[in-house]
Design an enzyme around this catalytic site. Structure first.
Site, PDB file in Angstrom:
ATOM      1  N   LYS A 105      -0.964 -48.492  -2.085  1.00 35.18           N
ATOM      2  CA  LYS A 105      -0.576 -49.133  -0.832  1.00 35.18           C
ATOM      3  C   LYS A 105       0.807 -49.755  -0.997  1.00 35.18           C
ATOM      4  CE  LYS A 105      -4.153 -48.527   1.898  1.00 35.18           C
ATOM      5  NZ  LYS A 105      -4.055 -47.912   3.242  1.00 35.18           N
ATOM      6  N   LYS A 211     -10.336 -38.692   8.562  1.00 37.80           N
ATOM      7  CA  LYS A 211     -11.402 -39.634   8.237  1.00 37.80           C
ATOM      8  C   LYS A 211     -12.548 -39.418   9.213  1.00 37.80           C
ATOM      9  CE  LYS A 211      -8.059 -42.900   6.337  1.00 37.80           C
ATOM     10  NZ  LYS A 211      -7.442 -44.226   6.371  1.00 37.80           N
TER      11      LYS A 211
END
Length: 332
Positions: A105, A211
Site C-alpha cells: 500500500k 473482487k
C-alpha cells in the site's frame, strides 16, 4: 429469497485487525448460513444501500446457489503490506510464508513518497527477488504516479494510481513513452464504475483487479474476467478485506477461472491473487488458512460456532447491519 429468511440465518461479527488496513481497525460483517453454504455481506461502512446491493447479491449467491465447479485445487496468493513504517515490514511479511509476489500500500494520506520508497525497499530487503505491486487507491496525480514509478521500480504494476479512467490511460501512455516497464492495474475504476468495461475500451490498464463482493458474485466475476481477457487484459482476483466466509468466494472465483494454455500447451496458472488478507486479522470466524509455499487451498471453510459467539457484535450494531441489508435488498 425472502428478507425474513435471510435475517433469520444472519450472524453479525466484528473481527479485530492485527494491522490497520484501509483505515480499518475492526472489520464488521454480516454472515448468512444458507442452504447452499455460507455467504457474506460486508460492504465498507461508507457504501450506501445501492452500491451495497452488489455485495448482498454476492453473499446470497454463496448462501443460496453455491459456487461453480473448480478446475484447480490451490491458487498462488500475494502478500499484502499495509501502509506501515518500514521497520514493521519484515514482521508483516512473516505472516505470508513463501509468497513471491507482494502488494504494498502506498500514497497513504499523511505520508510521503519517501515513506513509500522506504516501505518498498524494506520488502526487497526482507524478501529478495520478490515481484512487487503497489496500490495507491487513487491517491496520486498523473505526474505523481510517474514520479513514483521511477522511484519505486521495478514493479509488476501500479494499482489504481489515479482516480479517473482518463488519468489511468494517461499514466499508461506516459510509462510506455518514458521506457518505464511497469503495468497499470485498475481496481476502483472497475468495481465502482457504472461501466466496468470502459477501462478496456480506453486501453487505460493492462490488468483488471476484480473482487467478488463489490462486483456481485463469483459468476459475475467469471463473466467479467472472460470478457476482459478477450480484450487483452490480465486478471488479478483480490479480496475486499473479507472474512474467512467471504474468502471462500474469492478462492472459488480463482479456482473456476478457465484454463489458459501457452504455446507449449501447458496450463498457465492465474496471477497471484490478493486473497491472503485473512492473515491481517487477529481473530476470524474460522481458523486461518495455511499458506503453503505461497499458495492457498481452495477448499471451503465453515465458521466455528464458538468463534461466531465470541466475535458477535452488540445488539445495536447487529440492528444497524440488519437495517443496512434491508435497504440494500431493495436494489436487487
Amino acid at each position: 429469497m425472502h428478507i425474513d429468511d435471510i435475517l433469520d440465518r444472519a450472524h453479525v461479527v466484528a473481527l479485530p485487525m492485527a494491522v490497520r488496513f484501509r483505515g480499518v481497525d475492526t472489520r464488521e460483517a454480516l454472515l448468512i448460513d444458507g442452504p447452499a453454504g455460507w455467504g457474506e455481506f460486508a460492504p465498507f461502512l461508507d457504501y450506501g444501500p445501492q452500491e451495497s446491493a452488489a455485495w448482498l447479491r454476492a453473499g446470497l449467491e454463496a448462501a443460496y446457489d453455491g459456487f461453480p465447479a473448480p478446475v484447480r485445487s490451490s491458487v498462488e496468493v500475494n502478500a499484502t503490506i499495509p501502509a506501515v513504517p518500514a521497520g514493521e515490514v519484515a514482521a508483516v511479511l512473516e505472516r505470508f510464508p513463501g509468497c513471491r509476489v507482494v502488494k504494498v500500500k502506498v500514497a497513504e494520506p499523511g505520508q510521503t513518497l519517501a515513506d513509500d520508497v522506504a516501505r518498498v525497499a524494506a520488502v526487497r530487503d526482507a524478501r529478495p527477488g520478490a515481484v512487487i505491486r503497489v496500490d495507491a487507491n487513487r491517491g496520486w496525480s498523473v505526474t505523481q504516479a510517474i514520479e513514483a514509478a521511477r522511484a519505486l521500480g521495478p514493479l509488476d504494476y501500479l494499482e489504481q494510481p489515479c482516480a479517473t479512467v482518463e488519468e489511468l490511460a494517461q499514466v499508461r501512455r506516459e510509462l510506455m513513452r518514458s521506457g518505464i516497464f511497469a503495468r497499470v492495474a485498475a481496481d476502483e475504476s472497475i468495481r465502482r464504475a457504472d461501466d466496468p468495461y470502459r477501462v478496456a475500451s480506453l486501453q487505460a490498464a493492462d490488468v483488471a483487479v476484480v473482487k467478488v463482493a463489490p462486483l456481485g458474485g463469483v459468476r459475475r466475476v467469471l463473466d467479467l474476467a472472460r470478457d476482459l481477457r478477450a480484450r487483452h487484459m490480465d486478471i488479478t482476483v483480490a479480496s475486499a478485506l473479507d472474512t474467512a466466509v467471504g474468502m471462500n468466494a474469492g478462492l472459488a472465483a480463482v479456482a473456476a477461472l478457465p484454463l489458459l494454455n501457452d504455446d507449449d500447451e501447458m496450463d498457465v496458472p492465474p496471477a497471484a491473487a490478493g486473497l491472503a488478507t485473512q492473515q491481517l486479522f487477529v481473530e476470524d470466524v474460522a481458523p486461518p488458512r495455511s499458506i503453503i509455499d505461497g499458495h492457498l487451498s481452495v477448499a471451503l471453510v465453515h465458521p466455528d460456532n464458538d468463534r461466531l459467539a465470541a466475535l458477535a457484535v452488540p445488539v445495536t450494531r447487529r440492528d444497524w447491519w440488519f437495517e443496512h441489508l434491508r435497504e440494500a435488498h431493495q436494489y436487487l
